[in-house]
Scaffold this motif. Structure first.
Motif, PDB file in Angstrom:
ATOM      1  N   ASN A 182       0.185   7.234   2.337  1.00 18.60           N
ATOM      2  CA  ASN A 182       1.525   6.742   2.656  1.00 18.60           C
ATOM      3  C   ASN A 182       2.625   7.571   2.004  1.00 18.60           C
ATOM      4  O   ASN A 182       3.727   7.646   2.527  1.00 18.60           O
ATOM      5  CB  ASN A 182       1.670   5.272   2.247  1.00 18.60           C
ATOM      6  CG  ASN A 182       0.987   4.356   3.227  1.00 18.60           C
ATOM      7  OD1 ASN A 182       1.190   4.445   4.420  1.00 18.60           O
ATOM      8  ND2 ASN A 182       0.156   3.471   2.706  1.00 18.60           N
ATOM      9  N   ARG A 183       2.336   8.175   0.900  1.00 16.48           N
ATOM     10  CA  ARG A 183       3.373   8.927   0.182  1.00 16.48           C
ATOM     11  C   ARG A 183       3.495  10.379   0.617  1.00 16.48           C
ATOM     12  O   ARG A 183       4.567  10.958   0.528  1.00 16.48           O
ATOM     13  CB  ARG A 183       3.090   8.878  -1.320  1.00 16.48           C
ATOM     14  CG  ARG A 183       3.274   7.466  -1.885  1.00 16.48           C
ATOM     15  CD  ARG A 183       3.050   7.430  -3.343  1.00 16.48           C
ATOM     16  NE  ARG A 183       4.216   8.033  -4.000  1.00 16.48           N
ATOM     17  CZ  ARG A 183       4.306   8.232  -5.283  1.00 16.48           C
ATOM     18  NH1 ARG A 183       3.315   7.902  -6.070  1.00 16.48           N
ATOM     19  NH2 ARG A 183       5.379   8.774  -5.804  1.00 16.48           N
ATOM     20  N   TYR A 184       2.408  10.985   1.089  1.00 16.41           N
ATOM     21  CA  TYR A 184       2.423  12.430   1.304  1.00 16.41           C
ATOM     22  C   TYR A 184       2.002  12.882   2.701  1.00 16.41           C
ATOM     23  O   TYR A 184       1.753  14.068   2.894  1.00 16.41           O
ATOM     24  CB  TYR A 184       1.525  13.117   0.268  1.00 16.41           C
ATOM     25  CG  TYR A 184       1.964  12.841  -1.138  1.00 16.41           C
ATOM     26  CD1 TYR A 184       3.131  13.384  -1.649  1.00 16.41           C
ATOM     27  CD2 TYR A 184       1.225  11.989  -1.949  1.00 16.41           C
ATOM     28  CE1 TYR A 184       3.548  13.111  -2.944  1.00 16.41           C
ATOM     29  CE2 TYR A 184       1.640  11.716  -3.249  1.00 16.41           C
ATOM     30  CZ  TYR A 184       2.787  12.279  -3.732  1.00 16.41           C
ATOM     31  OH  TYR A 184       3.191  12.004  -5.009  1.00 16.41           O
ATOM     32  N   THR A 185       1.904  11.975   3.652  1.00 12.59           N
ATOM     33  CA  THR A 185       1.525  12.372   5.000  1.00 12.59           C
ATOM     34  C   THR A 185       2.540  11.852   6.020  1.00 12.59           C
ATOM     35  O   THR A 185       3.355  10.994   5.708  1.00 12.59           O
ATOM     36  CB  THR A 185       0.123  11.852   5.387  1.00 12.59           C
ATOM     37  OG1 THR A 185       0.149  10.432   5.471  1.00 12.59           O
ATOM     38  CG2 THR A 185      -0.939  12.300   4.397  1.00 12.59           C
TER      39      THR A 185
ATOM     40  N   LYS B 162       0.820  -1.207   0.000  1.00 13.97           N
ATOM     41  CA  LYS B 162       0.000   0.000   0.000  1.00 13.97           C
ATOM     42  C   LYS B 162       0.855   1.257   0.000  1.00 13.97           C
ATOM     43  O   LYS B 162       0.344   2.345   0.142  1.00 13.97           O
ATOM     44  CB  LYS B 162      -0.912   0.002   1.224  1.00 13.97           C
ATOM     45  CG  LYS B 162      -1.953  -1.093   1.172  1.00 13.97           C
ATOM     46  CD  LYS B 162      -2.875  -0.988   2.334  1.00 13.97           C
ATOM     47  CE  LYS B 162      -3.810   0.137   2.045  1.00 13.97           C
ATOM     48  NZ  LYS B 162      -4.885   0.288   2.972  1.00 13.97           N
ATOM     49  N   GLY B 163       2.146   1.118  -0.122  1.00  9.07           N
ATOM     50  CA  GLY B 163       3.046   2.252  -0.032  1.00  9.07           C
ATOM     51  C   GLY B 163       2.906   3.277  -1.128  1.00  9.07           C
ATOM     52  O   GLY B 163       3.522   4.323  -1.076  1.00  9.07           O
ATOM     53  N   LYS B 164       2.101   3.005  -2.127  1.00 12.22           N
ATOM     54  CA  LYS B 164       1.961   3.940  -3.240  1.00 12.22           C
ATOM     55  C   LYS B 164       0.703   4.786  -3.154  1.00 12.22           C
ATOM     56  O   LYS B 164       0.447   5.591  -4.031  1.00 12.22           O
ATOM     57  CB  LYS B 164       1.992   3.167  -4.559  1.00 12.22           C
ATOM     58  CG  LYS B 164       3.342   2.510  -4.779  1.00 12.22           C
ATOM     59  CD  LYS B 164       3.424   1.803  -6.085  1.00 12.22           C
ATOM     60  CE  LYS B 164       4.802   1.164  -6.160  1.00 12.22           C
ATOM     61  NZ  LYS B 164       5.057   0.470  -7.348  1.00 12.22           N
ATOM     62  N   ASP B 165      -0.102   4.617  -2.092  1.00 14.40           N
ATOM     63  CA  ASP B 165      -1.305   5.446  -2.004  1.00 14.40           C
ATOM     64  C   ASP B 165      -0.949   6.832  -1.461  1.00 14.40           C
ATOM     65  O   ASP B 165       0.134   7.068  -0.943  1.00 14.40           O
ATOM     66  CB  ASP B 165      -2.406   4.773  -1.169  1.00 14.40           C
ATOM     67  CG  ASP B 165      -2.088   4.647   0.311  1.00 14.40           C
ATOM     68  OD1 ASP B 165      -1.120   5.258   0.789  1.00 14.40           O
ATOM     69  OD2 ASP B 165      -2.826   3.914   0.989  1.00 14.40           O
ATOM     70  N   TRP B 166      -1.860   7.767  -1.607  1.00 13.63           N
ATOM     71  CA  TRP B 166      -1.615   9.160  -1.252  1.00 13.63           C
ATOM     72  C   TRP B 166      -1.222   9.308   0.215  1.00 13.63           C
ATOM     73  O   TRP B 166      -0.291  10.033   0.542  1.00 13.63           O
ATOM     74  CB  TRP B 166      -2.865   9.985  -1.571  1.00 13.63           C
ATOM     75  CG  TRP B 166      -2.634  11.453  -1.432  1.00 13.63           C
ATOM     76  CD1 TRP B 166      -2.160  12.287  -2.396  1.00 13.63           C
ATOM     77  CD2 TRP B 166      -2.847  12.262  -0.275  1.00 13.63           C
ATOM     78  NE1 TRP B 166      -2.067  13.569  -1.907  1.00 13.63           N
ATOM     79  CE2 TRP B 166      -2.486  13.572  -0.599  1.00 13.63           C
ATOM     80  CE3 TRP B 166      -3.305  11.994   1.001  1.00 13.63           C
ATOM     81  CZ2 TRP B 166      -2.573  14.623   0.295  1.00 13.63           C
ATOM     82  CZ3 TRP B 166      -3.396  13.041   1.904  1.00 13.63           C
ATOM     83  CH2 TRP B 166      -3.033  14.338   1.542  1.00 13.63           C
TER      84      TRP B 166
END
Length: 83
Positions: free
Chosen positions: A8-11, A2-6
């Motif tokens: 995980n990537r931007y928070t 799930k590391g590519k969802d918003w």
């Protein structure tokens, strides 16, 4: 996976243990609130950018104790962070 969802990537994620003991849980929640305050100040994070795990995966009732008490991340933010 799930590391590519918003989320995980931007928070910035903060994990709070769900203690069975209310006193320990409140202490953990208060420490998280202090951390959120300091991160908001350091990175100029607005209240509208405070999220719960459930905001990114509505199949999860997480964080369960906070959702049970506040109903949503936005209620939590405006009830606990604007005190």
């Amino acid at each position: 996976g799930k590391g590519k969802d918003w989320g995980n990537r931007y928070t910035i994620a903060i994990e709070i243990c769900s203690y069975f003991n209310d006193e320990d849980y409140r202490q953990a929640e208060n420490k998280a609130i202090s951390l959120i305050y300091s991160l908001q100040k350091k990175y100029n994070i607005p209240m509208t950018m405070i999220f719960f795990h459930q905001d990114f995966d509505n199949r999860k009732h997480c964080p369960n104790r906070m959702l049970d008490e506040y109903g949503s991340s936005k209620n939590f933010a405006y009830q606990r962070l604007e005190d």
